[in-house]
Design a protein around this motif. Structure first.
Motif, PDB file in Angstrom:
ATOM      1  N   SER A 137      49.481  33.340  48.837  1.00 12.04           N
ATOM      2  CA  SER A 137      48.486  34.292  49.322  1.00 12.04           C
ATOM      3  C   SER A 137      48.116  34.046  50.779  1.00 12.04           C
ATOM      4  N   HIS A 138      47.834  35.125  51.478  1.00 10.66           N
ATOM      5  CA  HIS A 138      47.292  35.057  52.833  1.00 10.66           C
ATOM      6  C   HIS A 138      45.773  34.884  52.796  1.00 10.66           C
ATOM      7  N   LEU A 139      45.179  35.064  51.623  1.00 12.59           N
ATOM      8  CA  LEU A 139      43.727  34.998  51.472  1.00 12.59           C
ATOM      9  C   LEU A 139      43.305  33.594  51.071  1.00 12.59           C
ATOM     10  N   THR A 140      42.029  33.312  51.286  1.00 13.87           N
ATOM     11  CA  THR A 140      41.461  32.045  50.842  1.00 13.87           C
ATOM     12  C   THR A 140      40.475  32.327  49.716  1.00 13.87           C
ATOM     13  N   GLU A 141      40.073  31.287  49.049  1.00 17.71           N
ATOM     14  CA  GLU A 141      39.121  31.433  47.948  1.00 17.71           C
ATOM     15  C   GLU A 141      37.678  31.310  48.426  1.00 17.71           C
ATOM     16  N   ASN A 142      37.413  31.621  49.656  1.00 16.90           N
ATOM     17  CA  ASN A 142      36.052  31.523  50.188  1.00 16.90           C
ATOM     18  C   ASN A 142      35.061  32.298  49.335  1.00 16.90           C
ATOM     19  N   PHE A 153      46.038  39.162  43.486  1.00 21.73           N
ATOM     20  CA  PHE A 153      45.437  38.333  42.445  1.00 21.73           C
ATOM     21  C   PHE A 153      44.232  37.560  42.983  1.00 21.73           C
ATOM     22  N   VAL A 154      44.349  37.038  44.188  1.00 19.08           N
ATOM     23  CA  VAL A 154      43.209  36.342  44.798  1.00 19.08           C
ATOM     24  C   VAL A 154      42.067  37.333  45.037  1.00 19.08           C
ATOM     25  N   LEU A 155      42.390  38.540  45.501  1.00 18.33           N
ATOM     26  CA  LEU A 155      41.362  39.570  45.694  1.00 18.33           C
ATOM     27  C   LEU A 155      40.700  39.928  44.372  1.00 18.33           C
ATOM     28  N   PHE A 156      41.478  40.045  43.317  1.00 21.99           N
ATOM     29  CA  PHE A 156      40.921  40.314  41.989  1.00 21.99           C
ATOM     30  C   PHE A 156      39.911  39.229  41.613  1.00 21.99           C
ATOM     31  N   THR A 157      40.271  37.981  41.826  1.00 24.06           N
ATOM     32  CA  THR A 157      39.384  36.860  41.499  1.00 24.06           C
ATOM     33  C   THR A 157      38.102  36.917  42.326  1.00 24.06           C
ATOM     34  N   LEU A 209      34.600  40.726  50.629  1.00 27.70           N
ATOM     35  CA  LEU A 209      35.630  41.580  50.038  1.00 27.70           C
ATOM     36  C   LEU A 209      36.243  42.515  51.074  1.00 27.70           C
ATOM     37  N   LEU A 210      35.423  43.048  51.957  1.00 25.86           N
ATOM     38  CA  LEU A 210      35.932  43.924  53.012  1.00 25.86           C
ATOM     39  C   LEU A 210      36.948  43.179  53.874  1.00 25.86           C
ATOM     40  N   SER A 211      36.634  41.965  54.233  1.00 25.51           N
ATOM     41  CA  SER A 211      37.545  41.162  55.034  1.00 25.51           C
ATOM     42  C   SER A 211      38.879  40.951  54.308  1.00 25.51           C
TER      43      SER A 211
END
Length: 157
Positions: A88-93, A27-31, A107-109
């Motif tokens: 999530s393991h991702l950040t909203e950077n 979901f974070v990746l989608f955003t 996005l690649l990261s």
């Protein structure tokens, strides 16, 4: 009703919890991908605008598949932004620039982080939780992310 699918409740709960983290990452990746789609600028705007939109559509399908896998295991799916950000393991950077190369790198990261997280759970699901179905399912997810990562890397050459 309890799901009687040959996997213990304890194992199904553990798998569902890990899948919820994968769902949050998706979901974070989608955003992030929609942000790139909406904000990309530069002489390659049109091509990258379309690319990011196509990728966001693929991720939206993945989100639904992960959520349905959680439900298949007999558990409820987290569905709030707060829950996704907490898990999530991702950040909203966001990249400092709105050029395609900055968005592609970001996005690649994110895709590579998801690949590594998924890869670390494939054998766990199969061996420790005796859930070959979910192990196979996330192997397919990993392959989708690997392909997208390859496509993004090709744009950075």
């Amino acid at each position: 009703m309890t799901a009687d699918i040959g996997i213990s409740e304890e194992n199904r709960k553990s798998v569902a919890n890990i899948l919820s983290k994968i769902l949050a990452d998706e979901f974070v990746l989608f955003t992030k991908t929609k942000q790139a789609h909406w904000n990309v600028e530069g002489n390659d705007f049109y091509d990258k605008h379309k690319l990011f939109d196509e990728q966001a559509g693929q991720i939206a399908e993945t989100i639904d598949s992960v959520a349905e896998r959680i439900r298949t295991l007999g558990h409820l799916v987290p569905g709030t932004l707060k829950a996704f950000l907490e898990q999530s393991h991702l950040t909203e950077n966001a990249p400092a620039e709105n050029d395609s190369q900055s968005f592609i790198s970001e996005l690649l990261s994110a895709h590579e982080a998801i690949i590594n997280h998924i890869r670390s759970n494939i054998n766990l699901f199969a061996n420790d939780y005796e859930d070959l179905g979910t192990s196979d399912f996330i192997t397919g997810l990993m392959q989708e992310h690997e392909k997208t990562a390859w496509i993004l890397r090709a744009h950075l050459k």
